[in-house]
Design a protein around this motif. Sequence first.
Motif, PDB file in Angstrom:
ATOM      1  N   SER A  24      87.894  59.888  15.134  1.00  0.00           N
ATOM      2  CA  SER A  24      86.800  60.655  15.717  1.00  0.00           C
ATOM      3  C   SER A  24      86.436  60.116  17.096  1.00  0.00           C
ATOM      4  N   LEU A  25      86.557  58.779  17.280  1.00  0.00           N
ATOM      5  CA  LEU A  25      86.267  58.180  18.586  1.00  0.00           C
ATOM      6  C   LEU A  25      87.305  58.626  19.615  1.00  0.00           C
ATOM      7  N   GLN A  26      88.541  58.760  19.163  1.00  0.00           N
ATOM      8  CA  GLN A  26      89.587  59.259  20.055  1.00  0.00           C
ATOM      9  C   GLN A  26      89.274  60.692  20.512  1.00  0.00           C
ATOM     10  N   GLU A  27      88.776  61.551  19.584  1.00  0.00           N
ATOM     11  CA  GLU A  27      88.412  62.925  19.945  1.00  0.00           C
ATOM     12  C   GLU A  27      87.264  62.936  20.943  1.00  0.00           C
ATOM     13  N   THR A  28      86.313  62.003  20.778  1.00  0.00           N
ATOM     14  CA  THR A  28      85.138  61.987  21.650  1.00  0.00           C
ATOM     15  C   THR A  28      85.481  61.478  23.044  1.00  0.00           C
ATOM     16  N   THR A  29      86.220  60.366  23.110  1.00  0.00           N
ATOM     17  CA  THR A  29      86.469  59.717  24.406  1.00  0.00           C
ATOM     18  C   THR A  29      87.739  60.187  25.088  1.00  0.00           C
ATOM     19  N   LYS A  30      88.624  60.868  24.308  1.00  0.00           N
ATOM     20  CA  LYS A  30      89.934  61.288  24.812  1.00  0.00           C
ATOM     21  C   LYS A  30      90.792  60.083  25.220  1.00  0.00           C
ATOM     22  N   ILE A  31      90.494  58.918  24.594  1.00  0.00           N
ATOM     23  CA  ILE A  31      91.298  57.710  24.820  1.00  0.00           C
ATOM     24  C   ILE A  31      92.202  57.540  23.620  1.00  0.00           C
ATOM     25  N   GLN A  32      93.468  57.283  23.863  1.00  0.00           N
ATOM     26  CA  GLN A  32      94.403  57.170  22.763  1.00  0.00           C
ATOM     27  C   GLN A  32      93.974  56.078  21.782  1.00  0.00           C
ATOM     28  N   LYS A  33      94.292  56.317  20.516  1.00  0.00           N
ATOM     29  CA  LYS A  33      93.859  55.405  19.446  1.00  0.00           C
ATOM     30  C   LYS A  33      94.404  53.999  19.649  1.00  0.00           C
ATOM     31  N   ARG A  34      95.633  53.882  20.133  1.00  0.00           N
ATOM     32  CA  ARG A  34      96.221  52.537  20.299  1.00  0.00           C
ATOM     33  C   ARG A  34      95.482  51.742  21.367  1.00  0.00           C
ATOM     34  N   TYR A  35      94.931  52.445  22.388  1.00  0.00           N
ATOM     35  CA  TYR A  35      94.158  51.735  23.392  1.00  0.00           C
ATOM     36  C   TYR A  35      92.810  51.304  22.826  1.00  0.00           C
ATOM     37  N   LEU A  36      92.216  52.146  21.941  1.00  0.00           N
ATOM     38  CA  LEU A  36      90.947  51.753  21.317  1.00  0.00           C
ATOM     39  C   LEU A  36      91.129  50.509  20.445  1.00  0.00           C
ATOM     40  N   ILE A  37      92.279  50.477  19.730  1.00  0.00           N
ATOM     41  CA  ILE A  37      92.555  49.296  18.889  1.00  0.00           C
ATOM     42  C   ILE A  37      92.770  48.063  19.774  1.00  0.00           C
ATOM     43  N   ALA A  38      93.453  48.277  20.899  1.00  0.00           N
ATOM     44  CA  ALA A  38      93.702  47.157  21.811  1.00  0.00           C
ATOM     45  C   ALA A  38      92.386  46.604  22.352  1.00  0.00           C
ATOM     46  N   ILE A  39      91.390  47.486  22.629  1.00  0.00           N
ATOM     47  CA  ILE A  39      90.090  47.013  23.117  1.00  0.00           C
ATOM     48  C   ILE A  39      89.382  46.199  22.050  1.00  0.00           C
ATOM     49  N   GLU A  40      89.426  46.720  20.789  1.00  0.00           N
ATOM     50  CA  GLU A  40      88.737  46.008  19.706  1.00  0.00           C
ATOM     51  C   GLU A  40      89.398  44.644  19.417  1.00  0.00           C
TER      52      GLU A  40
END
Length: 314
Positions: A24-40
């Motif tokens: 859902s965060l990927q849909e909101t931010t339009k940032i790929q999921k793998r980049y979100l995981i990399a940030i976390e």
Amino acid sequence: MVFGMEIGARLKEAREAKNLSLESLQETTKIQKRYLIAIEEGNLHILPGKFYARAFIKEYANAVGVDPDELMEEFKEEVPKTEEPTEEHYSRMQRSRKNNNTDKPSSNFSLFPTVIVVLLIVGIILVAVFFISQSMFGKGENEPINQDGDEDVIINDDTSQTQDSETASDENEENKDSAANEKSEDASIDDEASQEETEPKGEFSTVEKGTGNTPESIVAYNYAGEEVTATLEAEGDTWLGVKSESDEIFFEEAMFNEEKSPLEIDLTGQERVFFKIGNASVLTITVNGVEMEYPVDSSTVRQNIWIELNQEAE
């Protein structure tokens, strides 16, 4: 060395507090999921450059309700420093924002198709009203148009010629109708004359046939109308006498021949008339144009005949 562990953990904690999944965060931010995981996980080197690392962290923070400026200030040692954004960076970010705006159309754009449909319907109605008004109130193609100059004269001449043509046509039609009526009347007159000529004016029938050398016979003549006229024609010499039942003598002469014929006798109003004939072979008797046939062969020259005149109702 891994940068961003603490900032990543802080963002993940905020996401989980809001019960947001990475999808859902990927849909909101339009940032790929793998980049979100990399940030976390603090693997900021996976991100496509230092500029995008800072931009993605800010987008993540906005999505989970964390103030990005305070977050960046608090963890400024972990966030990679970057040079001023280049034109390429700006263009990429603008395209990303345009994509976000495209994915989330505004209410104005959602109303656009409805406005178009309404305008089309109004346009169709106006066109229909225009054509209806033209057909009801507009001038026809054949009506003269008032113009200045020589054209007006030409149009008026055409109109005059058209009227003259219509008048001549009407006169021809009237003449044709008159001729047809005259022919019809003539035909009716001819039919009536033909009927008068063909219709019998009476009919003879033998009631009683006489016998002997001077037979006395009775003949009936049935007729319609008022007048009764007997016509007698002789081709030779004969004695002839004609009288009524009351002995009223209409004709009596010892010698009746072709020089004295034809002889017409008015028998109107008589019921029975007696004919005394000396030579039946030369005498022809007709009543109202109907020839009487002798009840006894005319070779029997001497015959006495009673003719009963029977008037029939018309």
